[in-house]
Design an enzyme around this catalytic site. Structure first.
Site, PDB file in Angstrom:
ATOM      1  N   THR A 197       0.832  -1.197   0.000  1.00 34.04           N
ATOM      2  CA  THR A 197       0.000   0.000   0.000  1.00 34.04           C
ATOM      3  C   THR A 197       0.871   1.252   0.000  1.00 34.04           C
ATOM      4  O   THR A 197       1.948   1.245   0.584  1.00 34.04           O
ATOM      5  CB  THR A 197      -0.848  -0.048   1.287  1.00 34.04           C
ATOM      6  OG1 THR A 197      -1.780  -1.094   1.140  1.00 34.04           O
ATOM      7  CG2 THR A 197      -1.544   1.248   1.594  1.00 34.04           C
ATOM      8  N   ARG A 225     -14.100  -7.220  -0.001  1.00 33.81           N
ATOM      9  CA  ARG A 225     -13.476  -6.804   1.264  1.00 33.81           C
ATOM     10  C   ARG A 225     -12.903  -5.383   1.097  1.00 33.81           C
ATOM     11  O   ARG A 225     -12.281  -5.065   0.094  1.00 33.81           O
ATOM     12  CB  ARG A 225     -12.370  -7.794   1.634  1.00 33.81           C
ATOM     13  CG  ARG A 225     -11.586  -7.426   2.891  1.00 33.81           C
ATOM     14  CD  ARG A 225     -10.289  -6.736   2.552  1.00 33.81           C
ATOM     15  NE  ARG A 225      -9.456  -6.513   3.731  1.00 33.81           N
ATOM     16  CZ  ARG A 225      -8.381  -5.738   3.741  1.00 33.81           C
ATOM     17  NH1 ARG A 225      -8.002  -5.120   2.648  1.00 33.81           N
ATOM     18  NH2 ARG A 225      -7.669  -5.580   4.835  1.00 33.81           N
ATOM     19  N   GLY A 227     -10.452  -2.488   2.932  1.00 36.58           N
ATOM     20  CA  GLY A 227      -9.461  -2.290   3.992  1.00 36.58           C
ATOM     21  C   GLY A 227      -9.607  -0.928   4.647  1.00 36.58           C
ATOM     22  O   GLY A 227     -10.613  -0.235   4.491  1.00 36.58           O
ATOM     23  N   ASP A 228      -8.569  -0.536   5.368  1.00 33.46           N
ATOM     24  CA  ASP A 228      -8.595   0.747   6.077  1.00 33.46           C
ATOM     25  C   ASP A 228      -8.230   1.921   5.174  1.00 33.46           C
ATOM     26  O   ASP A 228      -8.541   3.070   5.502  1.00 33.46           O
ATOM     27  CB  ASP A 228      -7.597   0.709   7.250  1.00 33.46           C
ATOM     28  CG  ASP A 228      -6.180   0.439   6.757  1.00 33.46           C
ATOM     29  OD1 ASP A 228      -5.992  -0.486   5.944  1.00 33.46           O
ATOM     30  OD2 ASP A 228      -5.257   1.157   7.184  1.00 33.46           O
ATOM     31  N   THR A 248      -0.581   1.964   6.947  1.00 35.72           N
ATOM     32  CA  THR A 248      -0.463   0.730   6.171  1.00 35.72           C
ATOM     33  C   THR A 248      -0.383  -0.443   7.135  1.00 35.72           C
ATOM     34  O   THR A 248       0.192  -0.315   8.214  1.00 35.72           O
ATOM     35  CB  THR A 248       0.782   0.743   5.258  1.00 35.72           C
ATOM     36  OG1 THR A 248       0.975  -0.586   4.743  1.00 35.72           O
ATOM     37  CG2 THR A 248       2.048   1.163   5.998  1.00 35.72           C
ATOM     38  N   GLY A 249      -0.956  -1.563   6.749  1.00 39.97           N
ATOM     39  CA  GLY A 249      -0.908  -2.740   7.615  1.00 39.97           C
ATOM     40  C   GLY A 249      -2.185  -3.551   7.479  1.00 39.97           C
ATOM     41  O   GLY A 249      -2.930  -3.370   6.514  1.00 39.97           O
ATOM     42  N   GLY A 251      -5.557  -4.145   7.549  1.00 42.72           N
ATOM     43  CA  GLY A 251      -6.600  -3.127   7.563  1.00 42.72           C
ATOM     44  C   GLY A 251      -7.673  -3.349   8.607  1.00 42.72           C
ATOM     45  O   GLY A 251      -8.175  -2.383   9.204  1.00 42.72           O
TER      46      GLY A 251
HETATM   47  N1  ASP Z   1      -3.932  -1.567   4.837  1.00 45.72           N
HETATM   48  C1  ASP Z   1      -4.133  -2.282   3.613  1.00 45.72           C
HETATM   49  C2  ASP Z   1      -5.433  -3.046   3.688  1.00 45.72           C
HETATM   50  O1  ASP Z   1      -5.686  -3.660   4.708  1.00 45.72           O
HETATM   51  C3  ASP Z   1      -3.014  -3.235   3.281  1.00 45.72           C
HETATM   52  C4  ASP Z   1      -1.602  -2.666   3.390  1.00 45.72           C
HETATM   53  O2  ASP Z   1      -1.385  -1.656   4.037  1.00 45.72           O
HETATM   54  O3  ASP Z   1      -0.679  -3.244   2.791  1.00 45.72           O
HETATM   55  O4  ASP Z   1      -6.147  -3.084   2.731  1.00 45.72           O
END
Ligand code: ASP
Length: 344
Positions: A197, A225, A227-228, A248-249, A251
């Protein structure tokens, strides 16, 4: 937890991330990694060029994100990760700290630059939309849409194959050990992970803040789905009174902790410093079993923080007159004088 702080009372500032996750220490030898490092530098240079010329934080954050969306090695725009059906579904959001206007969309399948569509939504006051209607709306206004297959890269197909074996949705950097060797054999490269991301936070000469985030989400995610990244208050937030943040992470954990707003409220309501606020918000993510990181700018400082093994990240630090780029803990992979920062 790794936290880097920059201090700058005023003037332009720019931080960029290219995703966090479990990374391998020997990735630094990887050809693909070099491509990603170049992409991160190009994104920083694109945003910094605008800021240094007196451009707005919103334009700079958008420009940095667009560069990484166009980069096929990052998980945004072309090169996004694939869902369980082998399709790309992209999320993005952009927020202006001066007006607190925001634009966000989820599930884009044909937008080359989802962050540009987020900007249009911000300008139109539409705030949050599923992307199908937005694609039709933009197409009617002459925007060229890309066919869904245009976004799919060979790398991402191999990554999905590997992820399917785990039966889970994976962060872009996860599951790289198998993938690394398989893909390395296929592509004749030294192997490597896949960067994630993307996001950017900027402060301009006027002191205005802005944040933007764009993502293909998680590999092997269920269709639909979200994400955040497109959720204002979770993956993205900006308010001139407190901070601009892009996360990022995993989500789900960032949404459940309302991550960006948690950090923002700690700064605005509890008077915490930016590093303390981001660290505490990341601890709440960790308490739910999540991992990841963020880049954030406050009124006087910048923070790059993560609780995963690494985070692709870059910073323009005018107080020190330098820029830098790192992936692992303290390591600065590249850097130099800010005046000499170029995309090449
Ligand atoms: N945060 C993103 C999600 O969950 C994924 C990522 O940060 O790599 O969609």
């Amino acid at each position: 937890m790794q936290v880097k702080e920059l201090s700058a009372e005023r003037g332009p500032l720019l931080l960029v991330h290219g995703g966090a996750g479990p990374l391998r220490a020997d990735l630094t030898r990887d050809e693909l990694l070099r491509g990603r490092v170049a992409g991160l530098r190009q994104a920083l240079a694109a945003g910094w060029r605008l800021l240094a010329a007196g451009g707005s934080a919103l334009d700079a954050a958008q420009a940095a994100v667009e560069v990484l969306e166009d980069h096929p090695l990052y998980n945004a725009g072309r090169g996004s990760v694939l869902n369980a059906l082998g399709r790309v579904e992209m999320d993005a959001s952009l927020m202006c700290g001066r007006t607190r206007k925001a634009g966000a969309l989820c599930g884009a399948r044909r937008l080359r630059n989802p962050i540009r569509a987020a900007r249009r939504l911000l300008e139109e006051g539409r705030v949050f939309s599923e992307a199908c209607a937005i694609e039709a709306w933009l197409s009617a206004q002459g925007e060229t849409l890309k066919p869904p297959a245009w976004f799919i890269t060979e790398d991402r197909v191999a990554q999905l194959e590997a992820a399917r074996g785990t039966g889970r949705a994976l962060l872009d950097h996860e599951g790289e050990l198998d993938r690394r060797s398989r893909r390395a054999a296929r592509l004749g490269l030294g192997g490597g992970d896949d960067a994630g991301t993307v996001g950017a936070v900027a402060r301009d000469l006027a002191g205005d803040l802005a944040a933007g985030t764009s993502s293909g989400g998680m590999t092997n995610k269920l269709p639909g789905r979200i994400g955040d990244s497109p959720v204002i208050g979770a993956g993205t937030y900006a308010d001139n009174q407190s901070l601009a943040l892009s996360a990022t992470g995993v989500g789900e954990a960032f949404i459940r902790t309302v991550f960006a707003h948690e950090a923002e409220a700690r700064v605005r309501l509890a008077g915490q410093g930016l590093a303390e606020a981001c660290g505490a918000a990341l601890e709440r993510v960790a308490s739910l079993g999540g991992e990841g990181g963020c880049v954030a700018l406050g009124r006087r400082e910048g923070v790059l923080a993560f609780n995963s093994q690494g985070m692709y990240r870059a910073w323009a630090d005018p107080a020190a007159g330098r820029w830098g780029l790192a992936i692992f803990q303290e390591e600065v992979l590249e850097g130099g004088r800010l005046q000499e920062l170029t995309a090449d």
